[in-house]
Design an enzyme around this catalytic site. Structure first.
Site, PDB file in Angstrom:
ATOM      1  N   THR A   1       0.900  -1.279   0.207  1.00 40.98           N
ATOM      2  CA  THR A   1      -0.057   0.073   0.161  1.00 40.98           C
ATOM      3  C   THR A   1       0.960   1.255   0.069  1.00 40.98           C
ATOM      4  O   THR A   1       0.490   2.292  -0.653  1.00 40.98           O
ATOM      5  CB  THR A   1      -0.879   0.056   1.169  1.00 40.98           C
ATOM      6  OG1 THR A   1      -1.796  -1.073   1.096  1.00 40.98           O
ATOM      7  CG2 THR A   1      -1.645   1.297   1.258  1.00 40.98           C
TER       8      THR A   1
ATOM      9  N   SER B   1       1.321  -7.442  -1.071  1.00 40.32           N
ATOM     10  CA  SER B   1       1.988  -8.743  -0.290  1.00 40.32           C
ATOM     11  C   SER B   1       1.281  -9.776   0.004  1.00 40.32           C
ATOM     12  O   SER B   1       1.664 -10.869   0.214  1.00 40.32           O
ATOM     13  CB  SER B   1       2.672  -8.002   0.903  1.00 40.32           C
ATOM     14  OG  SER B   1       1.539  -8.052   1.825  1.00 40.32           O
ATOM     15  N   SER B   2      -0.080  -9.906  -0.482  1.00 42.09           N
ATOM     16  CA  SER B   2      -1.014 -11.133  -0.543  1.00 42.09           C
ATOM     17  C   SER B   2      -0.265 -11.982  -1.549  1.00 42.09           C
ATOM     18  O   SER B   2      -0.559 -13.346  -1.383  1.00 42.09           O
ATOM     19  CB  SER B   2      -2.417 -10.764  -1.040  1.00 42.09           C
ATOM     20  OG  SER B   2      -2.720  -9.853  -0.199  1.00 42.09           O
TER      21      SER B   2
HETATM   22  N1  ASP Z   1      -2.672  -5.607   0.372  1.00 43.20           N
HETATM   23  C1  ASP Z   1      -1.705  -4.700   0.924  1.00 43.20           C
HETATM   24  C2  ASP Z   1      -0.263  -5.358   0.852  1.00 43.20           C
HETATM   25  O1  ASP Z   1      -0.088  -6.078   1.801  1.00 43.20           O
HETATM   26  C3  ASP Z   1      -1.976  -4.301   2.253  1.00 43.20           C
HETATM   27  C4  ASP Z   1      -0.929  -3.051   2.764  1.00 43.20           C
HETATM   28  O2  ASP Z   1       0.152  -2.960   2.248  1.00 43.20           O
HETATM   29  O3  ASP Z   1      -1.263  -2.589   3.561  1.00 43.20           O
HETATM   30  O4  ASP Z   1       0.171  -5.580   0.048  1.00 43.20           O
END
Ligand code: ASP
Length: 337
Positions: free
Chosen positions: A7, A52-53
């Site tokens: 993010t 990062s998922s």
């Molecule tokens: N979905 C994002 C990730 O983990 C959430 C974040 O970065 O806070 O890449």
């Protein structure tokens, strides 16, 4: 500074209104404050940048290799990473980077760096300051893999994501923070680990065996589900996420399946579902039965760290008895002694 995605560096895509990563120079444009430090900051950007998922162990292998290859060129490393799997990645790197004597600080943010109320700027600026901080003898103040988030510096393999909404997204429930940032950054030098030898060369261990399943014990669990998680050929080790201080149902079929898996030489580790506290299998009969059946106590390790530790140890040896013997050891401050 190593940018993997997340993010912190995302921007609203006006076509489909979702957040997508943008490039690193744009991040630096958003944080001119970094120019006020007398530091040379180079950047390495992963391609592709990812949410990062989508993190896989291959990203950890690339990160470890990049840090090893550039180790002598820098005082410290900041890894920009999405929050969703940051605790997994920081845990993995804590084991994979052997003889680490420089800071590797993971950070990210809940709001993209370009939006007015972002938490990304403070996280990034403080992470850089921490990664470059030295003690009076010239040694790095925090020679560990850690996570900096919302004023707290936490040991990476003790951290867990606790909120998808609050700026304080991470906690380290079983280990005090390594540092807290207020007007000054206060380092908790009693907790920060030092390398046995400052001059030992960094080594990386990139062989990971991912044949691990995680079973969260719950009321209503059936023998079929349980056998699937514990006894499948695809599984070499199982993390049993149990209740409280390491307790599980006392029904005979439950214990029999645990024994069956232990008989197949599976590595079985007991980790509590609670956010804080430790597994103590001697406390209740239901925990004792697991211990007798061959389950190893994970003590106060997080699930993220237990997973990374298993990948790492199993990658080092095909011998499950060796893995079981090392599993209870405190390798990188991941459990309390
Ligand atoms: N979905 C994002 C990730 O983990 C959430 C974040 O970065 O806070 O890449």
């Amino acid at each position: 500074m190593i940018y993997t995605g997340g993010t912190i560096g995302m921007k609203q895509d006006l076509r489909d209104q979702t957040l997508k990563p943008f490039d690193f120079d744009q991040i630096l444009d958003e944080v001119p404050e970094l120019g006020k430090y007398a530091l040379r900051i180079d950047s390495y950007t992963f391609d592709p940048l990812i949410d990062s998922s989508d993190v896989e162990p291959s990203l950890w292998q690339s990160l470890a290799t990049l840090i090893r290859d550039r180790y002598d060129d820098y005082d410290g490393f900041v890894v920009l990473h999405g929050t969703d799997t940051m605790a997994y990645s920081a845990s993995a790197l804590s084991f994979m980077l052997e003889n680490l004597s420089k800071p590797v600080v993971f950070t990210g943010s809940q709001l993209p760096i370009g939006v007015p109320r972002t938490d990304g700027k403070e996280n990034l600026v403080s992470a850089v300051e921490i990664a470059s901080a030295k003690d009076p003898e010239g040694h790095p103040l925090v020679p560990e893999v850690c996570i900096y988030f919302d004023s707290l510096l936490m040991r990476g393999n003790r951290s867990t994501k606790v909120s998808s909404e609050e700026f304080r997204a991470f906690r380290s429930p079983n280990c005090p923070p390594l540092a807290e940032a207020g007007i000054n950054i206060k380092y908790n030098r009693k907790v920060i680990m030092k390398p046995a030898l400052w001059s030992a060369p960094l080594q990386i261990s990139t062989s990971l065996d991912t044949r691990v399943s995680i079973l969260k014990v719950h009321p209503g669990i059936t023998p079929q589900v349980m056998r699937h998680f514990l006894c499948s050929d695809a599984v070499r080790a199982v993390i049993l996420e149990t209740y409280g201080s390491g307790n599980a149902p006392s029904s005979q079929w439950f214990i029999d399946i645990v024994k069956e898996a232990a008989g197949m030489e599976k590595v079985l580790i007991n980790v509590t579902q609670c956010l804080s506290g430790t597994v103590d299998m001697d406390l209740y009969a239901t925990g004792k039965a697991l211990e007798k059946a061959g389950v190893i106590s994970g003590k106060d390790i997080t699930t993220e760290s237990a997973l990374a530790k298993l990948f790492y140890l199993m990658g080092k040896s095909p011998d499950n008895r060796w893995v079981k013997a090392r599993l209870g050891d405190n390798l990188k401050g991941e459990i309390s002694e």
